[in-house]
Motif scaffolding. Structure first.
Motif, short mmCIF file in Angstrom:
data_model
loop_
_atom_site.label_atom_id
_atom_site.label_comp_id
_atom_site.label_asym_id
_atom_site.label_seq_id
_atom_site.Cartn_x
_atom_site.Cartn_y
_atom_site.Cartn_z
N ARG A 139 1.01 -1.21 0.02
CA ARG A 139 0.11 0.04 -0.04
C ARG A 139 0.93 1.20 0.12
O ARG A 139 1.87 1.18 0.21
CB ARG A 139 -0.83 -0.15 1.30
CG ARG A 139 0.16 0.16 2.55
CD ARG A 139 -1.01 0.49 3.73
NE ARG A 139 -0.29 0.52 4.92
CZ ARG A 139 -0.95 1.26 5.82
NH1 ARG A 139 -1.95 1.69 6.15
NH2 ARG A 139 -0.09 1.28 7.18
N ILE A 140 0.35 2.34 -0.21
CA ILE A 140 1.01 3.61 -0.12
C ILE A 140 1.33 4.06 0.98
O ILE A 140 0.43 3.73 2.06
CB ILE A 140 0.05 4.98 -1.15
CG1 ILE A 140 -0.50 4.36 -2.32
CG2 ILE A 140 0.81 6.06 -0.88
CD1 ILE A 140 0.75 4.39 -3.20
N ASN A 141 2.39 4.73 1.38
CA ASN A 141 3.01 4.96 2.72
C ASN A 141 2.00 6.07 3.30
O ASN A 141 1.76 7.07 2.73
CB ASN A 141 4.15 5.56 2.46
CG ASN A 141 4.86 6.03 3.98
OD1 ASN A 141 4.22 6.47 4.77
ND2 ASN A 141 6.11 6.22 4.16
N PRO A 142 1.23 5.83 4.38
CA PRO A 142 0.12 6.81 5.03
C PRO A 142 0.91 8.05 5.25
O PRO A 142 0.01 9.02 5.22
CB PRO A 142 -0.39 6.15 6.23
CG PRO A 142 0.62 5.05 6.53
CD PRO A 142 1.36 4.67 5.19
N SER A 143 1.79 8.35 5.73
CA SER A 143 2.38 9.41 5.93
C SER A 143 2.84 10.40 4.55
O SER A 143 2.67 11.52 4.86
CB SER A 143 3.85 9.35 6.83
OG SER A 143 3.63 8.57 7.89
N ALA A 144 3.12 9.61 3.45
CA ALA A 144 3.20 10.30 2.49
C ALA A 144 1.88 10.79 1.84
O ALA A 144 1.94 11.99 1.39
CB ALA A 144 3.77 9.51 1.26
N VAL A 145 0.88 10.00 2.03
CA VAL A 145 -0.50 10.48 1.65
C VAL A 145 -0.92 11.63 2.57
O VAL A 145 -1.41 12.62 1.74
CB VAL A 145 -1.57 9.19 1.75
CG1 VAL A 145 -2.80 9.86 1.70
CG2 VAL A 145 -1.38 8.29 0.81
N ALA A 146 -0.63 11.72 3.82
CA ALA A 146 -0.92 12.79 4.59
C ALA A 146 -0.28 14.24 4.42
O ALA A 146 -0.80 14.87 4.27
CB ALA A 146 -0.74 12.53 6.23
N ALA A 147 1.03 13.94 3.98
CA ALA A 147 1.78 15.03 3.55
C ALA A 147 1.51 15.58 2.41
O ALA A 147 1.56 16.92 2.08
CB ALA A 147 3.61 14.67 3.69
#
Length: 217
Positions: free
Chosen positions: A125-133
């Protein structure tokens, strides 16, 4: 458009793949035959099935990836003259750096250039911190998904940007290569990902300038 029978799949999955094959068949009618479309679709399905967290989405992911691969093949074989630069962003897991670069590039370039991304060892899955940033910058990458690169995708790219995939990064003659040395955001929280995100945005803007592509807001 008939789809090859897959006894290893459920009836619902086979129906979903048949629908996907029909969609791709209409889009690439006159460009590729049934055999090529089905080979790319089923190959894409099998790729994601190896590491799928949510099997219900597999046919959709397979269709999206097969579409990208077929567009790349059309460019390589001279069957599609889009006339815009194509950039490929590559990292190890295609979950953080390359996805953020893709997000910025897509937003800034609009329809004036095309970007794809891939990884040598795609994550689940996509890195959730990257999604949030990225969401803090008004860019939604939550609908993206980690995927590998393939020969036709690399060959179709005018520029290949690598970010930490090392010796696994593909090398094809005639491509322009750039290596961006960036920390891996894996395991980092949003606060630590922000500087990486900002560095990627600066690099994407410079890349667009070098390509002669006006950057949007």
């Amino acid at each position: 458009m008939p789809t090859t029978h897959r006894p290893d799949l459920s009836i619902d999955q086979q129906l979903a793949l048949r629908t996907a094959a029909s969609n791709l068949g209409r889009e690439f009618d006159g460009t590729f035959g049934v055999d090529t479309i089905e080979r790319f679709l089923h190959g894409s399905y099998d790729e994601f099935a190896q590491r799928a967290a949510v099997p219900n989405y597999l046919p959709l992911l397979a269709e999206r990836f097969a579409r990208q691969r077929l567009r790349a093949l059309a460019k390589v074989e001279g069957k599609h003259a889009g006339g815009v630069p194509v950039v490929l962003f590559l990292c190890t897991h295609n979950a953080g750096r390359s996805q953020m670069a893709l997000g910025f590039f897509t937003q800034l370039a609009g329809d004036r250039a095309v970007a794809w991304s891939g990884g040598s060892e795609p994550a689940g899955r996509i890195n959730p911190s990257a999604v949030a940033a990225m969401a803090e910058r008004g860019i939604d990458i939550s609908g993206e998904y980690p995927k590998p690169w393939t020969d036709e995708i690399v060959r179709a790219a005018d520029v290949v940007v690598t970010m930490g995939c090392g010796d696994a990064c593909p090398v094809f003659p005639g491509r322009r290569y750039e290596d961006w040395v960036l920390p891996d955001p894996a395991g980092k929280d949003v606060e630590d990902v922000r500087p990486i995100r900002n560095d990627i945005e600066r690099r994407v803007r410079r890349l667009l300038t070098s390509l002669g592509v006006p950057a949007g807001a």
